[in-house]
Design a protein around this motif. Structure first.
Motif, PDB file in Angstrom:
ATOM      1  N   GLU A  33      22.570  51.766  80.886  1.00 60.25           N
ATOM      2  CA  GLU A  33      23.374  52.684  81.673  1.00 60.25           C
ATOM      3  C   GLU A  33      24.835  52.273  81.622  1.00 60.25           C
ATOM      4  OE1 GLU A  33      22.624  50.704  86.072  1.00 60.25           O
ATOM      5  OE2 GLU A  33      21.397  52.408  85.427  1.00 60.25           O
ATOM      6  N   GLN A  71      29.949  56.512  84.993  1.00 56.29           N
ATOM      7  CA  GLN A  71      28.898  57.487  85.251  1.00 56.29           C
ATOM      8  C   GLN A  71      29.317  58.479  86.329  1.00 56.29           C
ATOM      9  OE1 GLN A  71      25.838  57.711  83.482  1.00 56.29           O
ATOM     10  NE2 GLN A  71      26.004  59.704  84.502  1.00 56.29           N
ATOM     11  N   ALA A  72      30.056  58.006  87.317  1.00 58.54           N
ATOM     12  CA  ALA A  72      30.517  58.896  88.388  1.00 58.54           C
ATOM     13  C   ALA A  72      31.462  59.956  87.846  1.00 58.54           C
ATOM     14  CB  ALA A  72      31.197  58.078  89.484  1.00 58.54           C
ATOM     15  N   PHE A 121      27.052  61.994  78.449  1.00 53.42           N
ATOM     16  CA  PHE A 121      27.602  63.272  78.917  1.00 53.42           C
ATOM     17  C   PHE A 121      26.828  64.449  78.341  1.00 53.42           C
ATOM     18  CE2 PHE A 121      30.349  66.975  78.634  1.00 53.42           C
ATOM     19  CZ  PHE A 121      30.911  67.031  79.903  1.00 53.42           C
ATOM     20  N   ASP A 145      29.298  62.502  85.978  1.00 57.20           N
ATOM     21  CA  ASP A 145      28.597  63.361  86.933  1.00 57.20           C
ATOM     22  C   ASP A 145      29.546  64.394  87.524  1.00 57.20           C
ATOM     23  OD1 ASP A 145      26.356  61.836  86.445  1.00 57.20           O
ATOM     24  OD2 ASP A 145      26.529  60.647  88.291  1.00 57.20           O
ATOM     25  N   GLU A 146      30.748  63.980  87.826  1.00 58.49           N
ATOM     26  CA  GLU A 146      31.733  64.894  88.396  1.00 58.49           C
ATOM     27  C   GLU A 146      32.107  65.987  87.407  1.00 58.49           C
ATOM     28  OE1 GLU A 146      36.191  64.707  90.505  1.00 58.49           O
ATOM     29  OE2 GLU A 146      35.387  62.970  89.425  1.00 58.49           O
ATOM     30  N   PRO A 159      23.072  65.518  80.008  1.00 54.74           N
ATOM     31  CA  PRO A 159      23.130  66.272  81.274  1.00 54.74           C
ATOM     32  C   PRO A 159      23.913  67.568  81.167  1.00 54.74           C
ATOM     33  CG  PRO A 159      24.461  64.272  81.413  1.00 54.74           C
ATOM     34  CD  PRO A 159      23.667  64.177  80.160  1.00 54.74           C
ATOM     35  N   VAL A 212      30.283  67.166  84.822  1.00 53.73           N
ATOM     36  CA  VAL A 212      29.167  68.093  84.642  1.00 53.73           C
ATOM     37  C   VAL A 212      29.039  69.009  85.855  1.00 53.73           C
ATOM     38  CG1 VAL A 212      26.659  68.280  84.362  1.00 53.73           C
ATOM     39  CG2 VAL A 212      27.933  66.533  83.083  1.00 53.73           C
ATOM     40  N   ALA A 213      29.196  68.445  87.043  1.00 55.28           N
ATOM     41  CA  ALA A 213      29.127  69.253  88.265  1.00 55.28           C
ATOM     42  C   ALA A 213      30.251  70.286  88.301  1.00 55.28           C
ATOM     43  CB  ALA A 213      29.194  68.350  89.494  1.00 55.28           C
TER      44      ALA A 213
END
Length: 305
Positions: A7, A13-14, A115, A17-18, A118, A20-21
């Motif tokens: 990972e 990673q944050a 990236f 995630d942001e 997801p 993709v969101a």
């Protein structure tokens, strides 16, 4: 082979995630999807400034203007738009999202699976008719329409796979599809290439499709079945069977399932049961891209001797 869990650092990673969101939120917004796709593609390709200049009408060289305009799928044509049996409204929305799917694969971020996986899973939730949890969709997957795909949970689709959903493509849970596999849902008449028949093609739960294999339109690969590398499936692969060859036939039952599976042998062809009743509605201009004379010799209209 056992895989190692790896990972990224939490802060990296944050950010992923942001991002993709953010894309998910933009695609879910009450805005024209084509405009949102244009904006996202320009961002993904690091070309936001040029795209903004196009949007504001600031002059550019002709090719630069066309390039910037092409981030917006409303300024582009795709192959699926020619298929008259598709519902125009459904296809239009799918076209925009499919355009983002293909454009994303050409972007630098597509090489970062942290990236890319997801992002494609998120995009599939907007594009496919249905998609399950924890799917892993790798690079170069070609999708014909998108809105005719049903995909279950924990599916893995590897690189350079064709998911033809001109008809209907149903993929069950925990299916593994190896690189360069082709799944077809439509076929062309042997005489008149413009005469197309659409089918429902089914890949059932826990099936595995080997490298460079092909499943013809209207076939079913059964539950827990396996298709060997390079195989051409022209019939139904029964549950728990292993099919190899071109054309493929069942050569064995997976060890341990002999008591619940039938004997190996040729594959039964049942595609007619999965033929779709596609009705072309509305007025449109028909196009014959070949202009061939298909009249057999000796019949009126033939140019043959």
């Amino acid at each position: 082979m056992t895989k190692r869990h790896v990972e990224l650092p939490p802060e990296v990673q944050a950010r992923i995630d942001e991002a993709v969101a953010f894309a998910d939120e933009r695609l879910s917004a009450d805005e024209p999807t084509g405009a949102v796709v244009g904006e996202l593609l320009a961002m993904l390709h690091g070309d936001r400034a040029a795209y903004e200049r196009y949007l504001t009408g600031r002059s550019e060289e002709p090719i630069a203007t066309v390039r910037a305009a092409s981030y917006d799928p409303r300024n582009a044509l795709t192959e699926s738009e020619h298929w008259a049996e598709q519902d125009p409204e459904e296809l239009r929305e799918a076209k925009y999202l499919n355009y983002l799917w293909r454009g994303f694969d050409e972007s630098p971020l597509a090489n970062n699976i942290a990236f890319a996986l997801p992002f494609r899973r998120m995009l599939a939730s907007h594009l496919f008719e249905e998609v399950g949890e924890s799917c892993r969709l790798f690079g170069g997957i070609k999708i014909q329409c998108g809105h005719n795909i049903v995909m279950g949970d924990n599916v893995v689709v590897h690189n350079d796979v064709l998911l033809d959903d001109r008809g209907e493509l149903v993929i069950g849970d925990r299916v593994s599809i190896a690189d360069r596999t082709h799944l077809h849902t439509h076929s062309h008449d042997v005489v008149d290439q413009s005469d197309v028949t659409n089918y429902r093609t089914v890949i059932d739960d826990d099936a595995r499709l080997g490298y460079d294999s092909m499943v013809n339109a209207g076939c079913r690969v059964g539950r827990n079945a396996m298709v060997g590398a390079g195989a051409m499936v022209r019939g139904d692969v029964p549950d728990h069977h292993v099919a190899v060859g071109s054309p493929a036939e069942s050569v064995k039952v997976k060890p341990g399932w002999e008591t619940v599976a039938r004997e190996p042998g040729p594959l039964e062809r049942r595609s007619v049961e999965r033929q779709l009743d596609d009705e072309v509605t509305g007025e449109f201009e028909s196009v014959d891209e070949f202009g061939r004379d298909l009249t057999p010799p000796g019949r009126s209209g033939s140019n043959s001797d």
